[in-house]
Design a protein around this motif. Sequence first.
Motif, PDB file in Angstrom:
ATOM      1  N   ARG A   9       0.831  -1.210   0.000  1.00 38.44           N
ATOM      2  CA  ARG A   9       0.000   0.000   0.000  1.00 38.44           C
ATOM      3  C   ARG A   9       0.864   1.257   0.000  1.00 38.44           C
ATOM      4  NH1 ARG A   9      -3.271  -1.610   4.995  1.00 38.44           N
ATOM      5  NH2 ARG A   9      -4.397   0.362   4.889  1.00 38.44           N
ATOM      6  N   PHE A  10       1.967   1.234   0.734  1.00 39.80           N
ATOM      7  CA  PHE A  10       2.868   2.382   0.701  1.00 39.80           C
ATOM      8  C   PHE A  10       3.389   2.577  -0.717  1.00 39.80           C
ATOM      9  CE2 PHE A  10       3.693   1.931   5.430  1.00 39.80           C
ATOM     10  CZ  PHE A  10       3.099   3.149   5.743  1.00 39.80           C
ATOM     11  N   SER A  11       3.758   1.465  -1.305  1.00 45.05           N
ATOM     12  CA  SER A  11       4.346   1.526  -2.636  1.00 45.05           C
ATOM     13  C   SER A  11       3.345   2.077  -3.656  1.00 45.05           C
ATOM     14  CB  SER A  11       4.827   0.122  -3.015  1.00 45.05           C
ATOM     15  OG  SER A  11       4.650  -0.122  -4.373  1.00 45.05           O
ATOM     16  N   SER A  19       8.650   1.157  -0.365  1.00 42.22           N
ATOM     17  CA  SER A  19       7.972  -0.069   0.041  1.00 42.22           C
ATOM     18  C   SER A  19       8.895  -0.939   0.879  1.00 42.22           C
ATOM     19  CB  SER A  19       7.498  -0.836  -1.187  1.00 42.22           C
ATOM     20  OG  SER A  19       8.614  -1.285  -1.911  1.00 42.22           O
ATOM     21  N   SER A  20      10.104  -0.444   1.150  1.00 42.42           N
ATOM     22  CA  SER A  20      10.989  -1.247   1.985  1.00 42.42           C
ATOM     23  C   SER A  20      11.237  -0.578   3.343  1.00 42.42           C
ATOM     24  CB  SER A  20      12.317  -1.515   1.276  1.00 42.42           C
ATOM     25  OG  SER A  20      13.005  -0.313   1.060  1.00 42.42           O
ATOM     26  N   GLU A  21      11.061   0.730   3.387  1.00 40.23           N
ATOM     27  CA  GLU A  21      11.235   1.448   4.656  1.00 40.23           C
ATOM     28  C   GLU A  21       9.868   1.763   5.249  1.00 40.23           C
ATOM     29  OE1 GLU A  21      13.916   2.313   6.255  1.00 40.23           O
ATOM     30  OE2 GLU A  21      15.554   2.150   4.798  1.00 40.23           O
ATOM     31  N   LEU A  22       9.421   0.971   6.180  1.00 39.93           N
ATOM     32  CA  LEU A  22       8.114   1.218   6.782  1.00 39.93           C
ATOM     33  C   LEU A  22       8.271   1.955   8.111  1.00 39.93           C
ATOM     34  CD1 LEU A  22       6.555  -2.351   6.359  1.00 39.93           C
ATOM     35  CD2 LEU A  22       6.605  -0.482   4.702  1.00 39.93           C
ATOM     36  N   VAL A  23       7.462   2.987   8.276  1.00 44.15           N
ATOM     37  CA  VAL A  23       7.366   3.604   9.593  1.00 44.15           C
ATOM     38  C   VAL A  23       5.994   3.274  10.142  1.00 44.15           C
ATOM     39  CG1 VAL A  23       7.464   5.728  10.913  1.00 44.15           C
ATOM     40  CG2 VAL A  23       8.878   5.475   8.863  1.00 44.15           C
ATOM     41  N   LEU A  24       5.965   2.380  11.103  1.00 38.91           N
ATOM     42  CA  LEU A  24       4.675   1.953  11.661  1.00 38.91           C
ATOM     43  C   LEU A  24       4.075   3.075  12.498  1.00 38.91           C
ATOM     44  CD1 LEU A  24       5.540  -1.685  12.771  1.00 38.91           C
ATOM     45  CD2 LEU A  24       4.735  -0.842  10.559  1.00 38.91           C
ATOM     46  N   ARG A  25       2.777   3.260  12.312  1.00 34.01           N
ATOM     47  CA  ARG A  25       2.111   4.307  13.070  1.00 34.01           C
ATOM     48  C   ARG A  25       1.400   3.731  14.282  1.00 34.01           C
ATOM     49  NH1 ARG A  25       4.114   8.135   9.098  1.00 34.01           N
ATOM     50  NH2 ARG A  25       5.253   8.929  10.886  1.00 34.01           N
TER      51      ARG A  25
END
Lengths: 236, 236
Positions: free
Chosen positions: B170-172, B178-184
């Motif tokens: 979804r980020f992508s 799409s590889s660096e996720l910052v979880l909210r």
Amino acid sequence: MDFSELKSVCCGCTIRELCLPAGLTDQEVLLLDQHMSHRQPVKKGESLYRTGDAFKSLYAVSTGFFKTSILHEDGRTQVTGFQMAGEILGLDAISADRHVCDAVALEDSVVCEVPFDRFEELGQLMTNLQRRFNRTLSREIVRDQGVMLLLGSMRSEERLAAFLVNLAKRFSARKQSSSELVLRMTREDIGSYLGLKLETVSRLLSRFHDEGLLAVRGRNIQILNADGLNRLVGVA
Amino acid sequence: MDFSELKSVCCGCTIRELCLPAGLTDQEVLLLDQHMSHRQPVKKGESLYRTGDAFKSLYAVSTGFFKTSILHEDGRTQVTGFQMAGEILGLDAISADRHVCDAVALEDSVVCEVPFDRFEELGQLMTNLQRRFNRTLSREIVRDQGVMLLLGSMRSEERLAAFLVNLAKRFSARKQSSSELVLRMTREDIGSYLGLKLETVSRLLSRFHDEGLLAVRGRNIQILNADGLNRLVGVA
DNA sequence: ACAATTTTTTGATCTTTATCAAAAAAGCCT
DNA sequence: AGGCTTTTTTGATAAAGATCAAAAAATTGT
């Protein structure tokens, strides 16, 4: 034309009770019935549709009992629901114009086929119908989220109790006995739906039986203590 | 009026990208924008709506991040989803004219409010819009059934992998890495969504880290081996 | 009605995930 | 920046449910 006539035509005998047109005027029901519904029998064990099939129609269950299930690549399947008279099959297929689950009859059944393109046209003409349909879709979302709660936060005994209470409520809404359940699905189907193994389902039914909540005789289940079941579900 | 102008008005800046009107003509988007959308900020931690609130509007997430959760009588809650830019909140409320879940902002966010009665009127006028909307509702049903599969048939590690893969996708789609996720969300939120305890989520993240699938630094997660994750999910 | 198949029950054991606990890390407020 | 709260990690142990196995019961096809 009066409704004694309508009752004998095509889907007329059931369509008035269906979720789909509930709340429509007689005239609207008639229109729906004449233009769109097509009765179709489905034998026990047969698929109404399969994953990947092109999406043409929704189906309202007229009589009988269905299960829907989705397939995972690796062969696992998940039963996503059981549908009885008056419930709609195929809502998930609108999304991508393909069916994304299998629908299998668990007993000899009859469905009303509703071609979706024509239904959409009619929705444009009949505000009432369209509004009803939006609600039908939304209600399915709410139902699914209820299953998420069940699978995500409840223990096995609570899940099974919730399942039985839900079935009883739906039978009762159809003027059938809400204490004498005849299950149409296997323990494995129930287990899949509830995220449990069939052995666990069997053991739980035996336990409920021993505790006096149920009388279990194979697929015939009598609810002896509805309050006790409800308490398990957490609706105290 | 050209679209450089539109971009500066109310929701114009985002509404074209939203799921809701995707596939509409420029003229239709303009109409939607002028007549209906109302931009509204929501601070981190605030509720956009709560269970039981009267249903007036749908909300399209413009920027930010939300979670939705349903409450069980006994106090348990189940996180039913996480919503990011372009996704719609409130679809479940159409069913009964009341919200049946809570929607909370997990960071400072902006939503587009779409009054539903006006939206329905417009749907009657614009066949295209109505058809799109049917699909949006159906897509939510499909999504929910995917979660049912996850909760009902997958093991803990598969669930977490599926969750991360889905987030990344979804980020992508939003042109973010799409590889660096910052979880909210917290580990507890993730656990609730996945039907696991927060300790289990934490342990699994540590394990994925040790196995070289991820680099975990608190809520910053880098996907090091996307293939490995996908293999866990069963999409070999 | 009977043989074959499928479904269900029950027991013994094992695995996964939850629970309890405490320290470490991160985030928040003024 | 520093103290306070919330979140996260990790370990030890417990419990729930899965797995393996085999017999009993029910259903199906002919």
